[in-house]
Design a protein around this motif. Structure first.
Motif, PDB file in Angstrom:
ATOM      1  N   LYS A  23       0.847  -1.193   0.000  1.00 39.95           N
ATOM      2  CA  LYS A  23       0.000   0.000   0.000  1.00 39.95           C
ATOM      3  C   LYS A  23       0.885   1.246   0.000  1.00 39.95           C
ATOM      4  O   LYS A  23       1.729   1.407   0.894  1.00 39.95           O
ATOM      5  CB  LYS A  23      -0.919   0.010   1.208  1.00 39.95           C
ATOM      6  N   VAL A  24       0.693   2.082  -1.001  1.00 40.88           N
ATOM      7  CA  VAL A  24       1.545   3.263  -1.174  1.00 40.88           C
ATOM      8  C   VAL A  24       0.660   4.497  -1.292  1.00 40.88           C
ATOM      9  O   VAL A  24      -0.409   4.448  -1.929  1.00 40.88           O
ATOM     10  CB  VAL A  24       2.407   3.106  -2.453  1.00 40.88           C
ATOM     11  N   ASN A  25       1.101   5.589  -0.691  1.00 41.49           N
ATOM     12  CA  ASN A  25       0.351   6.840  -0.794  1.00 41.49           C
ATOM     13  C   ASN A  25       0.395   7.370  -2.226  1.00 41.49           C
ATOM     14  O   ASN A  25       1.410   7.224  -2.910  1.00 41.49           O
ATOM     15  CB  ASN A  25       0.941   7.889   0.151  1.00 41.49           C
ATOM     16  N   PRO A  26      -0.686   7.993  -2.678  1.00 40.11           N
ATOM     17  CA  PRO A  26      -0.696   8.548  -4.038  1.00 40.11           C
ATOM     18  C   PRO A  26       0.406   9.583  -4.239  1.00 40.11           C
ATOM     19  O   PRO A  26       0.789  10.286  -3.309  1.00 40.11           O
ATOM     20  CB  PRO A  26      -2.079   9.198  -4.140  1.00 40.11           C
ATOM     21  N   GLY A  27       0.884   9.655  -5.483  1.00 43.10           N
ATOM     22  CA  GLY A  27       1.938  10.607  -5.818  1.00 43.10           C
ATOM     23  C   GLY A  27       3.068   9.929  -6.571  1.00 43.10           C
ATOM     24  O   GLY A  27       2.961   8.776  -6.974  1.00 43.10           O
TER      25      GLY A  27
ATOM     26  N   LYS B  48      -8.153  23.975  -5.517  1.00 40.18           N
ATOM     27  CA  LYS B  48      -9.157  24.170  -4.459  1.00 40.18           C
ATOM     28  C   LYS B  48      -8.939  23.193  -3.306  1.00 40.18           C
ATOM     29  O   LYS B  48      -7.892  23.215  -2.672  1.00 40.18           O
ATOM     30  CB  LYS B  48     -10.563  24.056  -5.037  1.00 40.18           C
ATOM     31  N   ASP B  49      -9.933  22.316  -3.066  1.00 37.96           N
ATOM     32  CA  ASP B  49      -9.847  21.465  -1.879  1.00 37.96           C
ATOM     33  C   ASP B  49      -9.309  20.072  -2.176  1.00 37.96           C
ATOM     34  O   ASP B  49      -9.309  19.212  -1.307  1.00 37.96           O
ATOM     35  CB  ASP B  49     -11.218  21.355  -1.204  1.00 37.96           C
ATOM     36  N   GLY B  50      -8.875  19.826  -3.393  1.00 34.25           N
ATOM     37  CA  GLY B  50      -8.365  18.494  -3.726  1.00 34.25           C
ATOM     38  C   GLY B  50      -6.901  18.338  -3.368  1.00 34.25           C
ATOM     39  O   GLY B  50      -6.182  19.315  -3.155  1.00 34.25           O
ATOM     40  N   SER B  51      -6.466  17.084  -3.310  1.00 34.26           N
ATOM     41  CA  SER B  51      -5.060  16.822  -3.026  1.00 34.26           C
ATOM     42  C   SER B  51      -4.206  17.133  -4.247  1.00 34.26           C
ATOM     43  O   SER B  51      -4.589  16.826  -5.382  1.00 34.26           O
ATOM     44  CB  SER B  51      -4.871  15.352  -2.644  1.00 34.26           C
ATOM     45  N   LEU B  52      -3.042  17.708  -4.006  1.00 34.23           N
ATOM     46  CA  LEU B  52      -2.132  18.047  -5.100  1.00 34.23           C
ATOM     47  C   LEU B  52      -0.997  17.026  -5.224  1.00 34.23           C
ATOM     48  O   LEU B  52      -0.083  17.230  -6.012  1.00 34.23           O
ATOM     49  CB  LEU B  52      -1.544  19.445  -4.881  1.00 34.23           C
ATOM     50  N   ALA B  53      -1.064  15.948  -4.461  1.00 31.73           N
ATOM     51  CA  ALA B  53       0.045  14.994  -4.476  1.00 31.73           C
ATOM     52  C   ALA B  53       0.253  14.400  -5.874  1.00 31.73           C
ATOM     53  O   ALA B  53       1.380  14.369  -6.386  1.00 31.73           O
ATOM     54  CB  ALA B  53      -0.198  13.893  -3.451  1.00 31.73           C
ATOM     55  N   VAL B  54      -0.826  13.956  -6.488  1.00 29.28           N
ATOM     56  CA  VAL B  54      -0.699  13.352  -7.820  1.00 29.28           C
ATOM     57  C   VAL B  54      -0.406  14.407  -8.895  1.00 29.28           C
ATOM     58  O   VAL B  54       0.510  14.215  -9.702  1.00 29.28           O
ATOM     59  CB  VAL B  54      -1.957  12.526  -8.156  1.00 29.28           C
ATOM     60  N   PRO B  55      -1.148  15.524  -8.950  1.00 27.29           N
ATOM     61  CA  PRO B  55      -0.811  16.542  -9.955  1.00 27.29           C
ATOM     62  C   PRO B  55       0.647  17.009  -9.860  1.00 27.29           C
ATOM     63  O   PRO B  55       1.312  17.179 -10.887  1.00 27.29           O
ATOM     64  CB  PRO B  55      -1.775  17.688  -9.635  1.00 27.29           C
ATOM     65  N   LEU B  56       1.141  17.183  -8.646  1.00 33.09           N
ATOM     66  CA  LEU B  56       2.532  17.593  -8.484  1.00 33.09           C
ATOM     67  C   LEU B  56       3.485  16.489  -8.951  1.00 33.09           C
ATOM     68  O   LEU B  56       4.523  16.760  -9.560  1.00 33.09           O
ATOM     69  CB  LEU B  56       2.813  17.939  -7.017  1.00 33.09           C
TER      70      LEU B  56
ATOM     71  N   LYS C 289      -7.093  11.006 -11.253  1.00 31.81           N
ATOM     72  CA  LYS C 289      -7.111   9.969 -12.295  1.00 31.81           C
ATOM     73  C   LYS C 289      -6.845  10.568 -13.685  1.00 31.81           C
ATOM     74  O   LYS C 289      -6.280   9.911 -14.556  1.00 31.81           O
ATOM     75  CB  LYS C 289      -8.433   9.208 -12.277  1.00 31.81           C
ATOM     76  N   ASN C 290      -7.243  11.832 -13.915  1.00 30.86           N
ATOM     77  CA  ASN C 290      -6.961  12.484 -15.186  1.00 30.86           C
ATOM     78  C   ASN C 290      -5.461  12.694 -15.357  1.00 30.86           C
ATOM     79  O   ASN C 290      -4.915  12.483 -16.450  1.00 30.86           O
ATOM     80  CB  ASN C 290      -7.680  13.834 -15.270  1.00 30.86           C
ATOM     81  N   PHE C 291      -4.810  13.087 -14.287  1.00 30.33           N
ATOM     82  CA  PHE C 291      -3.360  13.308 -14.358  1.00 30.33           C
ATOM     83  C   PHE C 291      -2.613  11.993 -14.577  1.00 30.33           C
ATOM     84  O   PHE C 291      -1.630  11.946 -15.306  1.00 30.33           O
ATOM     85  CB  PHE C 291      -2.875  13.990 -13.074  1.00 30.33           C
ATOM     86  N   ILE C 292      -3.103  10.941 -13.915  1.00 34.75           N
ATOM     87  CA  ILE C 292      -2.443   9.635 -14.079  1.00 34.75           C
ATOM     88  C   ILE C 292      -2.589   9.147 -15.515  1.00 34.75           C
ATOM     89  O   ILE C 292      -1.631   8.650 -16.124  1.00 34.75           O
ATOM     90  CB  ILE C 292      -3.028   8.626 -13.072  1.00 34.75           C
ATOM     91  N   ALA C 293      -3.784   9.345 -16.074  1.00 33.95           N
ATOM     92  CA  ALA C 293      -4.002   8.937 -17.471  1.00 33.95           C
ATOM     93  C   ALA C 293      -3.079   9.724 -18.403  1.00 33.95           C
ATOM     94  O   ALA C 293      -2.467   9.151 -19.319  1.00 33.95           O
ATOM     95  CB  ALA C 293      -5.464   9.157 -17.850  1.00 33.95           C
ATOM     96  N   LEU C 294      -2.983  11.028 -18.159  1.00 35.42           N
ATOM     97  CA  LEU C 294      -2.114  11.862 -19.000  1.00 35.42           C
ATOM     98  C   LEU C 294      -0.665  11.387 -18.918  1.00 35.42           C
ATOM     99  O   LEU C 294       0.009  11.230 -19.945  1.00 35.42           O
ATOM    100  CB  LEU C 294      -2.219  13.318 -18.543  1.00 35.42           C
TER     101      LEU C 294
ATOM    102  N   MET D 291       7.479   5.721 -10.230  1.00 34.72           N
ATOM    103  CA  MET D 291       6.075   5.370 -10.485  1.00 34.72           C
ATOM    104  C   MET D 291       5.186   6.500  -9.981  1.00 34.72           C
ATOM    105  O   MET D 291       5.525   7.193  -9.025  1.00 34.72           O
ATOM    106  CB  MET D 291       5.718   4.054  -9.785  1.00 34.72           C
ATOM    107  N   ILE D 292       4.084   6.668 -10.677  1.00 39.02           N
ATOM    108  CA  ILE D 292       3.052   7.600 -10.214  1.00 39.02           C
ATOM    109  C   ILE D 292       1.905   6.748  -9.687  1.00 39.02           C
ATOM    110  O   ILE D 292       1.323   5.956 -10.429  1.00 39.02           O
ATOM    111  CB  ILE D 292       2.539   8.498 -11.351  1.00 39.02           C
ATOM    112  N   VAL D 293       1.612   6.910  -8.412  1.00 39.92           N
ATOM    113  CA  VAL D 293       0.592   6.080  -7.766  1.00 39.92           C
ATOM    114  C   VAL D 293      -0.698   6.877  -7.597  1.00 39.92           C
ATOM    115  O   VAL D 293      -0.672   8.045  -7.209  1.00 39.92           O
ATOM    116  CB  VAL D 293       1.085   5.607  -6.375  1.00 39.92           C
ATOM    117  N   GLY D 294      -1.802   6.220  -7.902  1.00 40.22           N
ATOM    118  CA  GLY D 294      -3.110   6.833  -7.714  1.00 40.22           C
ATOM    119  C   GLY D 294      -4.158   5.924  -8.307  1.00 40.22           C
ATOM    120  O   GLY D 294      -3.845   5.049  -9.119  1.00 40.22           O
ATOM    121  N   LEU D 295      -5.387   6.118  -7.903  1.00 38.31           N
ATOM    122  CA  LEU D 295      -6.449   5.277  -8.464  1.00 38.31           C
ATOM    123  C   LEU D 295      -6.684   5.670  -9.923  1.00 38.31           C
ATOM    124  O   LEU D 295      -6.825   6.863 -10.223  1.00 38.31           O
ATOM    125  CB  LEU D 295      -7.737   5.461  -7.656  1.00 38.31           C
ATOM    126  N   PRO D 296      -6.733   4.704 -10.843  1.00 38.89           N
ATOM    127  CA  PRO D 296      -6.920   5.041 -12.264  1.00 38.89           C
ATOM    128  C   PRO D 296      -8.340   5.531 -12.545  1.00 38.89           C
ATOM    129  O   PRO D 296      -9.260   5.239 -11.799  1.00 38.89           O
ATOM    130  CB  PRO D 296      -6.653   3.713 -12.969  1.00 38.89           C
TER     131      PRO D 296
END
Lengths: 235, 218
Positions: free
Chosen positions: A192-196, B124-132, B163-168, A230-235
């Motif tokens: 289990k890994v945190n998103p990012g 806004k109020d979403g997490s920026l971990a994935v976009p960053l 999920k949009n950022f991950i797809a991109l 890797m970029i982790v997150g729900l697809p």
């Protein structure tokens, strides 16, 4: 009324005297309590605070010692003490301890407090207010930051052991060992890994750093080493 | 007996109070004494600023297991602490630990703090971990930082979610592996992402995406 109560007490004392397992000391203590009650002394006036203490023998030697005290010395010195507290008192202690613990920790968890930190605030100080908006924000962010299961796979049929190390497990070689499939010989594991964005590598046989052939690579400018990304997150 | 009561209370208090302290001190990240001593002042300063010091311990631990010199570890931890200070300020009011870690990584890749502020405002109020994380990966892959920053902020302004950022990112990485230039791939793949967003951008006649929000000056 008083006579009836005395008769009842006498009967109880007689019963106690007939029971062999009850130490003589206990009987004497009961009698002392009866006398104290007759004099009007409450249990709370006891100088020894005996109202929440029970003395009892733990083996036959101690039992014998209790029944046959030597030289008038105090016989409960070698006996085990048991702490008896009422339920409300216990709950009170637990609550007080919890509150004291949180006070020592300094505050409630960071996300729950949602206290704004002013950019100009001095180090160690915070300012701002808690608003419903930031609470909602923290909730949505928490949902998006929830850990996601990630499968790591490495073809290393001749390896004796494979572990994955990365920033998500503090580069601890013992934290995430992979398991070898007996048929295919492929090592895999679910973590289990945190998103990012995360960097990692495989540690083969406890010493060989191996990059993931299925993932892009990057060079870390801090230490000058290559890592898988890797970029982790729900697809 | 009162002594016993006090002892029980103290023990219970310690149980409640100490787990957090232990974690903050990085007990989950074992370090050798020399490394721990070298980074101790940096850790103290970061803790005073209420930064997540576990990230600093992890950076030190990485250097330790890779057997890099102590001076390099100290330098890396100090640099990370400085990035965390800046990220904490840029992502105010209450950035999560993951956001701070991602922002520090992005800054190391060359993303300016102004972009972090713009992302916080747009996200806004979403997490920026994935976009960053995706922004960092785009920049590391070779997309110019200004262009990548602008497009990521634009995606957030249009309601893009992780999920949009991950797809991109996945599509761009596939294109790069296939030999396409990262910048070119980003332009191409954004055309497939924007129409799926809650506030889609409008496509112009020549097939390029025309954002409905004003672009940040370069």
């Amino acid at each position: 009324m008083r006579e009836e109560r005395d008769e009842m007490i006498d009967r109880i004392v007689d019963e106690l005297k007939t029971l062999p397992a009850v130490p003589a000391d206990a009987t004497a203590r009961v009698l002392a309590r009866v006398d104290a009650a007759r004099r009007g002394d409450g249990p709370g006036t006891s100088a020894t605070d005996d109202d929440d203490v029970i003395y009892f023998p733990t083996n036959t030697e101690e039992m014998r010692a209790v029944q046959m005290p030597a030289g008038g010395s105090r016989v409960d010195g070698g006996l085990r003490r048991r702490f008896v507290v009422s339920l409300p008192a216990a709950l009170g202690y637990a609550l007080a301890a919890t509150l004291a613990g949180f006070l020592i920790r300094g505050a409630l968890p960071r996300k729950a407090t949602a206290v704004a930190v002013a950019p100009s605030a001095p180090v160690g100080e915070t300012s701002g207010v808690t608003t419903p908006l930031t609470r909602v924000a923290a909730t949505k962010r928490d949902q998006q930051d929830a850990p996601v299961p990630v499968q790591f796979v490495l073809d290393a049929k001749r390896a004796a052991s494979v572990a994955v190390v990365g920033d998500f497990n503090a580069w601890d070689a013992t934290a995430t060992p992979l398991v070898k499939d007996s048929v295919s010989g492929i090592w895999s594991g679910l973590v289990k890994v945190n998103p990012g964005r995360h960097v990692y590598a495989f540690l083969v046989n406890g010493r060989e750093w191996t990059l993931d052939p299925r993932a892009p690579r990057t060079k870390d400018s801090d230490y000058g080493t290559e890592q898988s990304v890797m970029i982790v997150g729900l697809p | 007996m009162r002594v016993a009561r006090c002892a029980v209370l103290l023990a219970a208090t310690a149980v409640v109070a100490w787990p957090g302290q232990g974690k903050a001190q990085g007990t989950s990240v074992p370090l050798d004494s020399a490394t721990a001593a070298v980074i101790a002042p940096i850790i103290d300063q970061a803790r005073a600023a209420r930064l997540p010091v576990d990230l600093l311990y992890v950076k030190a631990r990485e250097g330790q297991v890779r057997r890099v010199p102590l001076t390099a570890i100290e330098s890396a931890v100090r640099a990370l602490a400085q990035r965390l200070y800046a990220a904490n300020e840029a992502l105010a009011p209450n950035p999560s630990e993951q956001e701070l870690r991602a922002a520090a990584d992005a800054m190391k890749a060359g993303v300016p703090v102004e972009t972090l502020r713009a992302m916080r405002k747009a996200g806004k109020d979403g997490s920026l971990a994935v976009p960053l994380g995706v922004l960092t990966e785009l920049v590391v892959s070779g997309v110019p930082v200004e262009k990548a920053s602008m497009q990521v902020v634009d995606l957030l302004n249009h309601g893009a979610v992780p999920k949009n950022f991950i797809a991109l990112n996945e599509r761009v990485q596939q294109d790069v592996l296939a030999g396409r230039r990262p910048e070119e791939s980003l332009d191409l793949r954004l055309k497939g992402i924007f129409p799926t967003l809650p506030q889609p951008a409008q496509a112009t006649g020549d097939g390029f995406i025309q954002s409905t929000t004003p672009k940040r000056p370069r």
